[in-house]
Design a protein around this motif. Structure first.
Motif, short mmCIF file in Angstrom:
data_model
loop_
_atom_site.label_atom_id
_atom_site.label_comp_id
_atom_site.label_asym_id
_atom_site.label_seq_id
_atom_site.Cartn_x
_atom_site.Cartn_y
_atom_site.Cartn_z
N PRO A 74 41.00 22.73 77.42
CA PRO A 74 39.55 22.61 77.64
C PRO A 74 38.76 22.60 76.35
O PRO A 74 37.77 21.88 76.24
N GLU A 75 39.14 23.43 75.35
CA GLU A 75 38.44 23.48 74.06
C GLU A 75 39.47 23.20 72.95
O GLU A 75 40.08 24.11 72.40
N PRO A 76 39.66 21.93 72.64
CA PRO A 76 40.79 21.55 71.77
C PRO A 76 40.49 21.57 70.27
O PRO A 76 41.34 21.19 69.49
N THR A 77 39.30 22.00 69.85
CA THR A 77 38.93 21.88 68.44
C THR A 77 39.52 23.04 67.62
O THR A 77 39.33 24.21 67.95
N LEU A 78 40.20 22.68 66.52
CA LEU A 78 40.76 23.66 65.58
C LEU A 78 40.15 23.44 64.20
O LEU A 78 39.67 22.35 63.88
N PHE A 79 40.19 24.50 63.38
CA PHE A 79 39.58 24.44 62.04
C PHE A 79 40.62 24.77 60.98
O PHE A 79 41.37 25.74 61.12
N PRO A 80 40.68 23.98 59.91
CA PRO A 80 41.68 24.22 58.85
C PRO A 80 41.47 25.58 58.19
O PRO A 80 40.35 26.09 58.10
N GLY A 81 42.59 26.15 57.75
CA GLY A 81 42.53 27.42 57.04
C GLY A 81 42.17 28.59 57.91
O GLY A 81 41.55 29.55 57.44
N SER A 82 42.57 28.56 59.15
CA SER A 82 42.20 29.65 60.06
C SER A 82 43.36 30.01 60.97
O SER A 82 44.30 29.23 61.16
N GLU A 83 43.26 31.19 61.54
CA GLU A 83 44.18 31.63 62.58
C GLU A 83 43.37 31.67 63.88
O GLU A 83 42.38 32.39 63.98
N GLN A 84 43.80 30.88 64.87
CA GLN A 84 43.01 30.73 66.09
C GLN A 84 43.90 30.89 67.32
O GLN A 84 45.13 30.82 67.25
N THR A 85 43.22 31.09 68.46
CA THR A 85 43.88 31.09 69.76
C THR A 85 43.36 29.91 70.56
O THR A 85 42.15 29.79 70.80
N VAL A 86 44.27 29.04 70.95
CA VAL A 86 43.89 27.89 71.77
C VAL A 86 44.44 28.13 73.18
O VAL A 86 45.59 28.56 73.36
N VAL A 87 43.60 27.90 74.18
CA VAL A 87 43.99 28.11 75.58
C VAL A 87 44.45 26.77 76.18
O VAL A 87 43.68 25.80 76.24
N ILE A 88 45.70 26.75 76.62
CA ILE A 88 46.29 25.55 77.22
C ILE A 88 46.43 25.79 78.72
O ILE A 88 46.96 26.83 79.15
N GLU A 89 45.93 24.84 79.51
CA GLU A 89 46.04 24.95 80.97
C GLU A 89 47.26 24.14 81.44
O GLU A 89 47.37 22.95 81.14
N LEU A 90 48.14 24.82 82.18
CA LEU A 90 49.37 24.21 82.69
C LEU A 90 49.24 24.10 84.21
O LEU A 90 48.89 25.08 84.89
N VAL A 91 49.52 22.89 84.76
CA VAL A 91 49.40 22.67 86.20
C VAL A 91 50.70 22.04 86.71
O VAL A 91 51.32 21.23 86.03
N ASN A 92 51.10 22.48 87.94
CA ASN A 92 52.26 21.89 88.62
C ASN A 92 51.73 20.89 89.63
O ASN A 92 51.28 21.27 90.72
N ASP A 93 51.76 19.60 89.29
CA ASP A 93 51.12 18.60 90.14
C ASP A 93 51.80 17.26 89.92
O ASP A 93 51.95 16.83 88.77
N PRO A 94 52.23 16.57 90.99
CA PRO A 94 52.84 15.25 90.82
C PRO A 94 51.83 14.26 90.29
O PRO A 94 50.61 14.47 90.36
N ASP A 95 52.35 13.17 89.75
CA ASP A 95 51.46 12.12 89.23
C ASP A 95 50.63 11.49 90.35
O ASP A 95 49.48 11.12 90.13
N ASN A 96 51.23 11.36 91.55
CA ASN A 96 50.52 10.78 92.69
C ASN A 96 49.81 11.91 93.43
O ASN A 96 50.43 12.86 93.89
N VAL A 97 48.54 11.79 93.53
CA VAL A 97 47.75 12.87 94.17
C VAL A 97 48.09 13.03 95.64
O VAL A 97 47.81 14.08 96.24
N ASP A 98 48.67 12.01 96.27
CA ASP A 98 49.00 12.10 97.69
C ASP A 98 50.30 12.85 97.91
O ASP A 98 50.63 13.21 99.04
N ASN A 99 51.04 13.09 96.83
CA ASN A 99 52.32 13.79 96.97
C ASN A 99 52.13 15.29 96.75
O ASN A 99 51.13 15.75 96.17
#
Length: 621
Positions: free
Chosen positions: A34-59
């Motif tokens: 959701p917030e993918p911006t990182l800054f050089p020379g820093s220690e940061q925490t990036v939040v990655i969202e993981l979803v279990n979902d087929p490519d076809n929304v009908d499946n």
């Protein structure tokens, strides 16, 4: 034909519900940030969202169990600090947030990067572990980033100096109207009396550097240790926003106060006489001392300082200047040491014209001798630890009146001891000298050094007035072991002769020595016009026989003597070393032929006397 059409209709009716209802699929993972911006020379925490979902929304995705996800650096420049994370179960369309702690290096180029995530899980009726890799896209932003890359300071304790700071833009965008503020709050430093100071850096594009200089002062009670100045940068970024950043601490170590050394002090003071106290002053610091004045003071009422201050001019770092103070000693003063304090007044380049600095450099003890003067010099004064022997000292009357009942007394202190510290000389005329001996032992734990042993001398004049001089010092050297062994090879001489003494000199040390110069000190009844010889070099264990030309007095009597031999040489480092004196036994003996002639002569005289006696008796009878 009608039957075939009816069969097709039935098949369509059976298949249609399956297509509308959709299909069940294996677990399928996707990642987003959701917030993918990182800054050089820093220690940061990036939040990655993981979803279990087929490519076809009908499946519909099958539930994944025992889900574990771990971020890896992959081909990115990042350093991943987070470890694996256990998520347990993930049903269809379930979204889980996975925080990932990472370090973005300062030199990371702006742009997008994909962080690979390894997802391990099981599903269905089996227990076999499956593994998928998904990628989360992040972006390293364009931005200025200032960093301190160099600091230089010349401030000293109790003085005003400067501190220069170099700042570099290590980011990827330009910083405009950049300023750098330093704070010395809570330290013994200040900026012209203020806690903070700011300087303008200007516009800094990528990789640009700028150096700014501050006037910095250190209090008189500051210590010569590192102080931390807080650095804060302010600038306008490429988007027009004002940004303030903490750049950490700037270390500043004040140099110690300017140091001076007093050396080569000579004080030839006598009661009732005007004399001088001489010495040298050396600037031990790394700055020039301007308009230097050496001062002399003393609490002693018997000393009158005729000139209490002597100017010596400017002193560059490491430079040495001589000084001399005229001093008068009261005629009623007793001999003995007097305390004097040598001080320095000076000005530094950073000082104002009327500002001068003062400090006491050293308290000295200068001897005052009575007008009936005696001088002392060591005859043999080199010992090794744990040894004992006689310390022979030559006492000379350097005054103009004869003295009698001269009693030198040695003041031995650890590592020395003396069971017989006192000697006696019946009389000494003007210019006359005598050698006295003191028992002296050296502690086994004594270290190699040259020590000054005090000797006080009392005597009486022709008017039977007691006089005292001292303490006079006799240098005594303790060495770990001898460098040379000196032994006599041919040391028997005859009275009233010009002869040679041959001596073997051996290098008993563990280092080669060159320019070896054996020297011997002849004393009556011996004299020598060439008391020194030369050996080019001696390796460890090597020896050489040297020859001294010696004259023996006509009135010398057969006896045994000890002549001191001192050896001076140069070691491999070019330093001069001295060893000795070594005592070499020399014997004065009458030659065997001469002794035989004397015996024959004596026998002849006896025979002639006997014949004359017999003749005289015969004539009478």
């Amino acid at each position: 034909m009608n039957r075939l059409a009816l069969l097709l209709v039935v098949c369509l009716l059976v298949v249609q519900p399956l297509v509308v209802a959709g299909a069940t699929r294996d677990p399928n993972f996707r990642a987003s940030v959701p917030e993918p911006t990182l800054f050089p020379g820093s220690e940061q925490t990036v939040v990655i969202e993981l979803v279990n979902d087929p490519d076809n929304v009908d499946n519909e995705a099958i539930t994944a169990r025992q889900v574990t996800v771990e971020a890896r650096a992959g081909e990115t420049p990042f350093t991943i600090l987070s470890g694996p994370r256990f998520l347990d179960r993930m049903v269809d369309s379930e979204r889980v947030s996975v925080p990932v702690r990472l370090v973005v290096p300062a030199d990371t180029e702006p742009g997008t990067y994909e962080i690979p995530l390894t997802v391990d899980y099981v599903f269905g009726d089996g227990n076999d572990e499956e593994s998928d890799t998904v990628r989360a896209t992040v972006r390293v932003a364009d931005q200025p980033r200032l960093r301190i890359v160099d600091t230089e300071s010349d401030v000293s304790v109790g003085e005003r100096g400067t501190v220069s700071v170099t700042v570099e833009n290590v980011g990827s965008a330009t910083a405009s109207d950049a300023r750098l503020a330093l704070s010395a709050a809570g330290t013994d430093l200040s900026f012209s009396g203020r806690e903070t100071a700011s300087r303008f850096l200007g516009r800094l594009a990528r990789d640009d550097r700028a150096t700014v200089t501050y006037t910095l002062s250190a209090d008189d009670d500051a210590r010569s240790e590192q102080y931390a100045l807080t650095a804060t940068a302010a600038y306008t970024d490429q988007n027009g926003f004002d940004v303030t950043r903490d750049l950490g601490a700037v270390g500043v170590t004040p140099q110690p106060e300017l140091q001076f050394a007093i050396g080569d002090v000579e004080a030839d003071l006598h009661t009732g006489v005007e004399s001088t106290v001489n010495g040298t002053l050396t600037n031990l610091g790394n700055r020039t001392a301007r308009n230097v004045v050496v001062t002399l003071s003393s609490p002693s009422t018997s000393l009158r300082l005729l000139e209490p201050s002597v100017p010596v001019g400017d002193l560059e770092p490491g430079e040495t200047r001589s000084f001399a103070f005229p001093v008068a000693v009261s005629a009623a003063a007793d001999g003995g040491p007097r305390p004097v304090t040598v001080g320095v007044e000076y000005r530094l380049d950073a000082d104002t014209a009327d500002q001068r600095r003062q400090r006491d450099v050293q308290v000295l003890s200068v001897p005052v001798a009575d007008d009936d003067l005696l001088s002392l010099s060591a005859v043999n004064a080199t010992y090794t630890p744990g040894t004992e022997g006689n310390l022979r000292v030559r006492v000379q009357n350097v005054g103009d009146r004869p003295l009698h009942d001269v009693e030198p007394r040695l003041g031995a202190s650890p590592p020395f001891a003396s069971e017989v510290p006192q000697a006696f000389v019946e009389s000494l005329g003007p210019g006359e000298s005598a050698t006295v001996a003191f028992d002296l032992s050296v502690s086994p734990d004594a270290v190699s050094n040259t020590h000054a042993l005090p000797v006080n001398v009392t005597a009486r004049t022709e008017a039977n007035r007691a006089v005292r001089t001292g303490p006079l010092t006799v240098p005594v050297t303790v060495v770990d072991r001898d460098l040379f062994s000196v032994t006599g090879v041919n040391t028997t001489v005859a009275p009233d002769s010009e002869t040679q003494i041959r001596v073997r000199v051996e290098n008993v040390g563990d280092k080669p020595l060159r320019d070896v110069k054996p020297q011997f000190g002849p004393a009556p009844p011996f004299t020598s016009e060439a008391p020194q010889t030369y050996v080019e070099s001696l390796a460890p264990g090597e020896s050489a026989v040297v020859t001294f030309q010696v004259s023996v007095a006509e009135d010398a009597v057969p006896s045994a003597h000890s002549l001191p031999v001192t050896v001076v040489a140069t070691d491999a480092d070019g330093d001069t070393v001295r060893d000795g004196p070594h005592d070499v036994a020399v014997t004065i003996a009458v030659e065997e032929g001469a002794a035989g002639s004397l015996v024959v002569l004596a026998v002849g005289i006896v025979v002639v006397a006997a014949i004359l006696g017999v003749g005289y008796w015969w004539l009478r009878h």
